[in-house]
Design an enzyme around this catalytic site. Structure first.
Site, PDB file in Angstrom:
ATOM      1  N   ALA A  10       0.810  -1.221   0.000  1.00 44.25           N
ATOM      2  CA  ALA A  10       0.000   0.000   0.000  1.00 44.25           C
ATOM      3  C   ALA A  10       0.844   1.272   0.000  1.00 44.25           C
ATOM      4  O   ALA A  10       0.341   2.350  -0.312  1.00 44.25           O
ATOM      5  CB  ALA A  10      -0.937  -0.002   1.207  1.00 44.25           C
ATOM      6  N   ARG A  15      10.133   7.465  -3.310  1.00 47.28           N
ATOM      7  CA  ARG A  15      11.476   7.621  -3.884  1.00 47.28           C
ATOM      8  C   ARG A  15      11.610   7.072  -5.303  1.00 47.28           C
ATOM      9  O   ARG A  15      12.607   7.292  -5.977  1.00 47.28           O
ATOM     10  CB  ARG A  15      12.506   6.955  -2.951  1.00 47.28           C
ATOM     11  CG  ARG A  15      12.830   7.812  -1.737  1.00 47.28           C
ATOM     12  CD  ARG A  15      13.647   7.045  -0.734  1.00 47.28           C
ATOM     13  NE  ARG A  15      12.832   6.096   0.023  1.00 47.28           N
ATOM     14  CZ  ARG A  15      13.331   5.170   0.833  1.00 47.28           C
ATOM     15  NH1 ARG A  15      14.644   5.038   0.964  1.00 47.28           N
ATOM     16  NH2 ARG A  15      12.539   4.365   1.497  1.00 47.28           N
ATOM     17  N   GLN A  72      -6.121  -0.387   2.252  1.00 50.34           N
ATOM     18  CA  GLN A  72      -5.709   0.298   3.484  1.00 50.34           C
ATOM     19  C   GLN A  72      -5.848   1.797   3.265  1.00 50.34           C
ATOM     20  O   GLN A  72      -5.281   2.345   2.325  1.00 50.34           O
ATOM     21  CB  GLN A  72      -4.254  -0.043   3.832  1.00 50.34           C
ATOM     22  CG  GLN A  72      -3.788   0.581   5.143  1.00 50.34           C
ATOM     23  CD  GLN A  72      -2.270   0.552   5.306  1.00 50.34           C
ATOM     24  OE1 GLN A  72      -1.542   0.287   4.354  1.00 50.34           O
ATOM     25  NE2 GLN A  72      -1.809   0.845   6.495  1.00 50.34           N
ATOM     26  N   ALA A 379      14.464  -8.928 -54.962  1.00 47.43           N
ATOM     27  CA  ALA A 379      14.859  -7.731 -54.201  1.00 47.43           C
ATOM     28  C   ALA A 379      13.898  -6.579 -54.469  1.00 47.43           C
ATOM     29  O   ALA A 379      13.505  -6.339 -55.597  1.00 47.43           O
ATOM     30  CB  ALA A 379      16.270  -7.329 -54.594  1.00 47.43           C
ATOM     31  N   SER A 404      12.717  -8.637 -59.403  1.00 45.50           N
ATOM     32  CA  SER A 404      13.184  -7.520 -58.576  1.00 45.50           C
ATOM     33  C   SER A 404      12.279  -6.309 -58.743  1.00 45.50           C
ATOM     34  O   SER A 404      11.801  -6.021 -59.840  1.00 45.50           O
ATOM     35  CB  SER A 404      14.601  -7.123 -58.991  1.00 45.50           C
ATOM     36  OG  SER A 404      15.480  -8.173 -58.685  1.00 45.50           O
TER      37      SER A 404
HETATM   38  C1  UD1 Z   1      10.421  -1.561   6.708  1.00 43.35           C
HETATM   39  C2  UD1 Z   1      10.660  -2.084   8.115  1.00 43.35           C
HETATM   40  C3  UD1 Z   1      12.154  -2.214   8.350  1.00 43.35           C
HETATM   41  C4  UD1 Z   1      12.744  -3.123   7.320  1.00 43.35           C
HETATM   42  C5  UD1 Z   1      12.448  -2.632   5.914  1.00 43.35           C
HETATM   43  C6  UD1 Z   1      12.878  -3.639   4.904  1.00 43.35           C
HETATM   44  C7  UD1 Z   1       8.786  -1.303   9.472  1.00 43.35           C
HETATM   45  C8  UD1 Z   1       8.328  -0.313  10.448  1.00 43.35           C
HETATM   46  N1  UD1 Z   1      10.056  -1.203   9.063  1.00 43.35           N
HETATM   47  O1  UD1 Z   1      10.926  -0.253   6.613  1.00 43.35           O
HETATM   48  O2  UD1 Z   1      12.413  -2.727   9.653  1.00 43.35           O
HETATM   49  O3  UD1 Z   1      14.133  -3.228   7.514  1.00 43.35           O
HETATM   50  O4  UD1 Z   1      11.027  -2.433   5.763  1.00 43.35           O
HETATM   51  O5  UD1 Z   1      12.583  -3.204   3.615  1.00 43.35           O
HETATM   52  O6  UD1 Z   1       8.013  -2.179   9.094  1.00 43.35           O
HETATM   53  N2  UD1 Z   1       3.250  -0.469   3.647  1.00 43.35           N
HETATM   54  C9  UD1 Z   1       1.865  -0.564   3.646  1.00 43.35           C
HETATM   55  N3  UD1 Z   1       1.135   0.309   4.384  1.00 43.35           N
HETATM   56  C10 UD1 Z   1       1.706   1.283   5.147  1.00 43.35           C
HETATM   57  C11 UD1 Z   1       3.129   1.378   5.146  1.00 43.35           C
HETATM   58  C12 UD1 Z   1       3.865   0.493   4.383  1.00 43.35           C
HETATM   59  O7  UD1 Z   1       1.304  -1.422   2.987  1.00 43.35           O
HETATM   60  O8  UD1 Z   1       0.973   2.036   5.797  1.00 43.35           O
HETATM   61  C13 UD1 Z   1       4.033  -1.417   2.834  1.00 43.35           C
HETATM   62  C14 UD1 Z   1       4.840  -0.762   1.752  1.00 43.35           C
HETATM   63  O9  UD1 Z   1       4.130  -0.727   0.543  1.00 43.35           O
HETATM   64  C15 UD1 Z   1       6.065  -1.655   1.651  1.00 43.35           C
HETATM   65  C16 UD1 Z   1       6.199  -2.241   3.033  1.00 43.35           C
HETATM   66  O10 UD1 Z   1       4.970  -2.053   3.685  1.00 43.35           O
HETATM   67  O11 UD1 Z   1       5.868  -2.719   0.732  1.00 43.35           O
HETATM   68  C17 UD1 Z   1       7.323  -1.608   3.829  1.00 43.35           C
HETATM   69  O12 UD1 Z   1       7.089  -0.228   3.968  1.00 43.35           O
HETATM   70  P1  UD1 Z   1       8.226   0.829   3.832  1.00 43.35           P
HETATM   71  O13 UD1 Z   1       7.652   2.161   4.063  1.00 43.35           O
HETATM   72  O14 UD1 Z   1       8.989   0.585   2.592  1.00 43.35           O
HETATM   73  O15 UD1 Z   1       9.088   0.438   5.125  1.00 43.35           O
HETATM   74  P2  UD1 Z   1      10.618   0.732   5.365  1.00 43.35           P
HETATM   75  O16 UD1 Z   1      10.774   2.100   5.863  1.00 43.35           O
HETATM   76  O17 UD1 Z   1      11.409   0.323   4.203  1.00 43.35           O
END
Ligand code: UD1
Ligand code: CA
Length: 459
Positions: A10, A15, A72, A379, A404
């Site tokens: 979600a 980035r 979500q 050709a 050709s």
């Molecule tokens: C998260 C972990 C971190 C881990 C890292 C690995 C947490 C708090 N931290 O950090 O420990 O080392 O991933 O990649 O979990 N997502 C949702 N809903 C939300 C927020 C996020 O579905 O409200 C999903 C994102 O789409 C993603 C995943 O959860 O696929 C991880 O979220 P992201 O924000 O990338 O977490 P990181 O900061 O990378």
């Protein structure tokens, strides 16, 4: 033990700086999330549940039929995301595997191993970790003196001492289902970020004196998660070398794997050689003993055994055995080259069948045409298939000889063993065994067989 799978997808993916949702960016020809869905296929007893939010419309379009989707909204963190799946998953299985959907290199074996360890674990959860010198913003794994897992601390909250820890949280967990849902609701909102962190669940288990197990990845590459286009390229390269490695193990020669770009799912027969700078994209099947490349792009095409294709572009084509193509040929949608065809430089074929043994050596365009066996296309021959409004068909018989620079103004039928003179502009059907010349072409003699012997004048 039965297992449910919950994938989190979600997040915003800020980035990536893209209007395309992160999990839909392609890796080896398939959307990122396809890879993890494929890897969990064998371990899930229920259809995987994917939590979607950002770009939900586009993501759900792709996931239709492949997964259960749960929305979500708002996005309040990874623990909050898992809670959204509760009503779908609770009570259905013994184990729940939760994984972030942006890690396409994780293997089915890794998920299986994580589950095996959790099955034997007296505690409620097992986490996947990786030892890496490149922390990339990952959470750090804190261990007690006895080496058991104590907590996960997010990079933003870590002390400088904790920041030096090399064991990282991958973002993949296997839970005892009964315990999971209660614990999730006990997670407190992180004061700084205003999010509910799934990682805090580890501390909860430990505080309850329940052991948390950890499985450490042997191949740290599997943990590469994608947050930016730099990571995307890294994962693409890793996936490429994994795919190429499998083909080489199966008996395919890749002269330079680093410049051979093969999509996932492509099939290549034994003893085929792929030369550098070759792209095999989408649904491609190549038979045995072929030589493909260099500088060739083949997309959604079938190539049978013993073919050679040099510096050419094929899309939506079917090529039977012993066909030689290129250099510099282009086969478009519906091009069907039957056994033994030779198609040389600067030819283009679209929606056409070239019968067995047809020769088309040099710069020709063949569109909406059927060409009989052993016919020679001289050709510069062009099927003039478009009158400005509609497309028209050209049918050429067997053993014909198209001189050709012949313009074949469709709709048009050229009989078996007929011949056209160089530069003919053919606007009327040509009967079998007839030679036509000129502009517009007129019949000048009747032929016998394909020898060109004159029998009667037609004028
Ligand atoms: C998260 C972990 C971190 C881990 C890292 C690995 C947490 C708090 N931290 O950090 O420990 O080392 O991933 O990649 O979990 N997502 C949702 N809903 C939300 C927020 C996020 O579905 O409200 C999903 C994102 O789409 C993603 C995943 O959860 O696929 C991880 O979220 P992201 O924000 O990338 O977490 P990181 O900061 O990378
Ligand atoms: Ca991430």
């Amino acid at each position: 033990m039965k297992t449910s799978v919950v994938l989190l997808a979600a997040g915003l993916g800020t980035r990536m700086k893209s209007s395309l949702p992160k999990v839909l960016h392609p890796i080896a020809g398939k959307p990122m999330i396809w890879h993890i869905l494929e890897a969990v296929k064998t371990i899930a007893n229920e259809k995987p549940v994917v939590v979607i939010g950002h770009g939900a419309e586009q993501v759900s379009q792709f996931l239709e039929g492949k997964a259960e989707m749960i929305r979500q909204e708002p996005l309040l963190g990874t623990a909050h995301a898992v809670i959204q799946a509760e009503s779908h998953v609770k009570g259905k299985t013994d184990l729940v595997l939760v994984c972030y959907a942006d890690m396409p290199l994780l293997r089915a074996e890794t998920f299986q191993h994580l589950m095996d360890v959790q099955q034997k674990n007296k505690g409620p959860m097992t986490i996947l970790t990786v030892i890496s010198h490149d922390p990339r913003g990952f959470g750090r794994i804190l261990r007690k003196q006895d080496k058991s897992v104590q907590a996960i601390v997010e990079e933003t909250a870590a002390s400088s001492e904790q920041l030096s820890i090399k064991e990282l949280n991958v973002g993949c967990y296997c839970f005892n289902s009964e315990w999971l849902w209660g614990a999730l609701h006990r997670i407190q909102k992180n004061a700084e970020k205003g999010e509910y962190y799934l990682t805090d669940i580890v501390g909860l288990a430990v505080a309850d004196n329940l052991p948390v197990q950890a499985v450490t990845l042997e191949d740290s590459q599997e943990a590469i998660g994608i947050n930016s286009r730099v990571h995307l390229a890294e994962v693409e390269a890793a996936m490429r070398s994994r795919i190429n490695h499998a083909h080489m193990v199966n008996g395919v020669t890749l002269v330079d794997p680093a410049s051979t770009y093969v999509d996932t799912g492509v099939m290549i027969g034994e003893d085929t050689t792929i030369l550098p700078n070759t792209f095999l994209q989408g649904e491609v099947r190549i038979g045995k003993n072929c030589v493909i490349g260099p500088n060739t792009l083949i997309k959604d095409s079938i190539i049978e055994a013993e073919c050679s294709i040099l510096a050419s572009v094929l899309e939506g084509a079917r090529v039977e055995e012993h066909v030689h193509i290129g250099p510099f040929a282009r086969l478009r949608k519906g091009a069907h080259l039957m056994a033994g065809v030779h198609m040389g430089n600067f030819g283009e074929v679209k929606e056409s069948t070239l019968g067995p043994g047809v020769k088309m050596g040099h710069f020709s365009y063949v569109g909406d045409a059927k060409i009989g066996a052993e016919t020679n296309i001289g050709a510069g021959t062009i099927t003039c298939n478009f009158d400005g409004e509609r497309k028209h068909e050209t049918t050429i018989g067997e053993n014909a000889f198209i001189g050709s620079d012949t313009m074949l103004v469709a709709p048009l039928k050229i009989g078996d063993r007929a011949r056209t003179g160089a530069g003919a502009v053919v606007t009327k059907n040509v009967p079998p065994d007839t030679l036509v010349v000129g502009m517009p072409a007129r019949a000048i003699k009747k032929l016998i067989g394909d020898t060109g012997i004159r029998t009667e004048s037609t004028k």
